[in-house]
Design a protein around this motif. Sequence first.
Motif, mmCIF file in Angstrom:
data_model
loop_
_atom_site.group_PDB
_atom_site.id
_atom_site.type_symbol
_atom_site.label_atom_id
_atom_site.label_comp_id
_atom_site.label_asym_id
_atom_site.label_seq_id
_atom_site.Cartn_x
_atom_site.Cartn_y
_atom_site.Cartn_z
ATOM 1 N N UNK A 193 0.823 -1.207 0.000
ATOM 2 C CA UNK A 193 0.000 0.000 0.000
ATOM 3 C C UNK A 193 0.858 1.260 0.000
ATOM 4 N N UNK A 194 2.015 1.204 0.673
ATOM 5 C CA UNK A 194 2.924 2.358 0.629
ATOM 6 C C UNK A 194 3.411 2.613 -0.785
ATOM 7 N N UNK A 195 3.815 1.551 -1.466
ATOM 8 C CA UNK A 195 4.300 1.705 -2.837
ATOM 9 C C UNK A 195 3.195 2.171 -3.764
ATOM 10 N N UNK A 196 2.037 1.633 -3.600
ATOM 11 C CA UNK A 196 0.905 2.038 -4.436
ATOM 12 C C UNK A 196 0.577 3.519 -4.247
ATOM 13 N N UNK A 197 0.523 3.977 -2.977
ATOM 14 C CA UNK A 197 0.238 5.382 -2.714
ATOM 15 C C UNK A 197 1.317 6.306 -3.240
ATOM 16 N N UNK A 198 2.586 5.911 -3.059
ATOM 17 C CA UNK A 198 3.676 6.744 -3.559
ATOM 18 C C UNK A 198 3.679 6.844 -5.065
ATOM 19 N N UNK A 199 3.420 5.726 -5.743
ATOM 20 C CA UNK A 199 3.424 5.746 -7.212
ATOM 21 C C UNK A 199 2.250 6.542 -7.763
ATOM 22 N N UNK A 200 1.087 6.432 -7.134
ATOM 23 C CA UNK A 200 -0.075 7.204 -7.595
ATOM 24 C C UNK A 200 0.198 8.701 -7.464
ATOM 25 N N UNK A 201 0.799 9.112 -6.344
ATOM 26 C CA UNK A 201 1.136 10.529 -6.173
ATOM 27 C C UNK A 201 2.198 10.966 -7.173
ATOM 28 N N UNK A 226 8.907 6.845 -12.012
ATOM 29 C CA UNK A 226 7.883 6.721 -10.978
ATOM 30 C C UNK A 226 8.333 5.770 -9.869
ATOM 31 N N UNK A 227 8.775 4.578 -10.239
ATOM 32 C CA UNK A 227 9.123 3.574 -9.237
ATOM 33 C C UNK A 227 10.310 4.012 -8.387
ATOM 34 N N UNK A 228 11.352 4.542 -9.016
ATOM 35 C CA UNK A 228 12.539 4.940 -8.254
ATOM 36 C C UNK A 228 12.214 6.022 -7.231
ATOM 37 N N UNK A 229 11.428 7.009 -7.624
ATOM 38 C CA UNK A 229 11.098 8.100 -6.709
ATOM 39 C C UNK A 229 10.093 7.681 -5.638
ATOM 40 N N UNK A 230 9.451 6.537 -5.818
ATOM 41 C CA UNK A 230 8.474 6.072 -4.837
ATOM 42 C C UNK A 230 9.046 5.053 -3.870
ATOM 43 N N UNK A 231 10.310 4.720 -4.015
ATOM 44 C CA UNK A 231 10.892 3.644 -3.209
ATOM 45 C C UNK A 231 11.340 4.085 -1.823
ATOM 46 N N UNK A 232 11.587 5.386 -1.618
ATOM 47 C CA UNK A 232 12.134 5.821 -0.331
ATOM 48 C C UNK A 232 11.195 5.485 0.838
#
Length: 314
Positions: A193-201, A226-232
């Motif tokens: 859910x964290x990854x999903x929320x970060x990628x959607x944003x 998208x994926x790299x910036x959402x991984x933190x």
Amino acid sequence: MIRFIIKRLLALVPVLLAVSVVVFVLLRTGENDPAMSYLRLSGIPPTDDALADARIALGLDRPVLVQYLDWLGRAVRLDFGRSYVTGAPVTDHLLHYLPNTLYLAGVSLFLTLALSLPLGVAAAVWRGKWPDHLTRLLAAVGVSAPSFWLGFLFILIFSVKLGWLPSVGIGGPAHVIMPAFSVALMSMCINMRLLRGGMVAEMSSRHILYARMRGLPPRVIVGKHVLRNSLIPVVTAIGMHVGEILGGAVVAEIVFSWPGVGRYAVSAIYNRDFPVMQCFILMMTVIFVFANLLTDIACAAIDPRIRLDKGGNA
């Protein structure tokens, strides 16, 4: 990067010292007398003379500060005393059981990452469609269900009813499947859910719009930007998952009769085996602290801005 790592390592020293002080003082000043526990586990009647002799033998007749410094000096050399139950060195017991716990925790962490990342990406890419709805349902179940309940449920279904998997003990790969899944499910759902929320944003940000206007393929946009910036946030959560997984491993070891450190520690707590309890708590603290250190290093590698201090220096 080297300077950043050295700073983090130096910051760990006061944390570990503070934890060692708290653990030592709490166990020494609690209601349970270590000398009484020692005599009970040794089968010796707790007479006044026996208690006095036990306190002298265990060093409990000295001031608490002297006891702590002596224990700390031995702990640095990985000497945590002898178990009140077996009389064997505590370090030998824990090193015997530790590989089994690390094996269970490692498989659980692998399952967490191997399943949460593709499911989180699928939920973000197909937002509002059936993959997204399916992951939401899975996350609701995984976060709500306690690991011990999942363990008993898995045993009932896959061992008792279907007979596919062994229910207890350690052996081949089949023995670790149910314990690892019961431990990993909550962390997997949180990561997903964290990854999903970060990628959607991230998909709605301006630089992703520019990337689409430049005609970049969707696979490149999702994978490289998208994926790299959402991984933190996900990497940060992994450091917390280490604690969750180790805590869940203790429960799984009890449910599945897994011969690990957690099961040994629970037995030590029941028996008031103070040397084992001290060693276990300190060992878990060291693992948690170094897991957070590795998380900070991974986040700094993904985003170099994290390595900068308030003055803008690395």
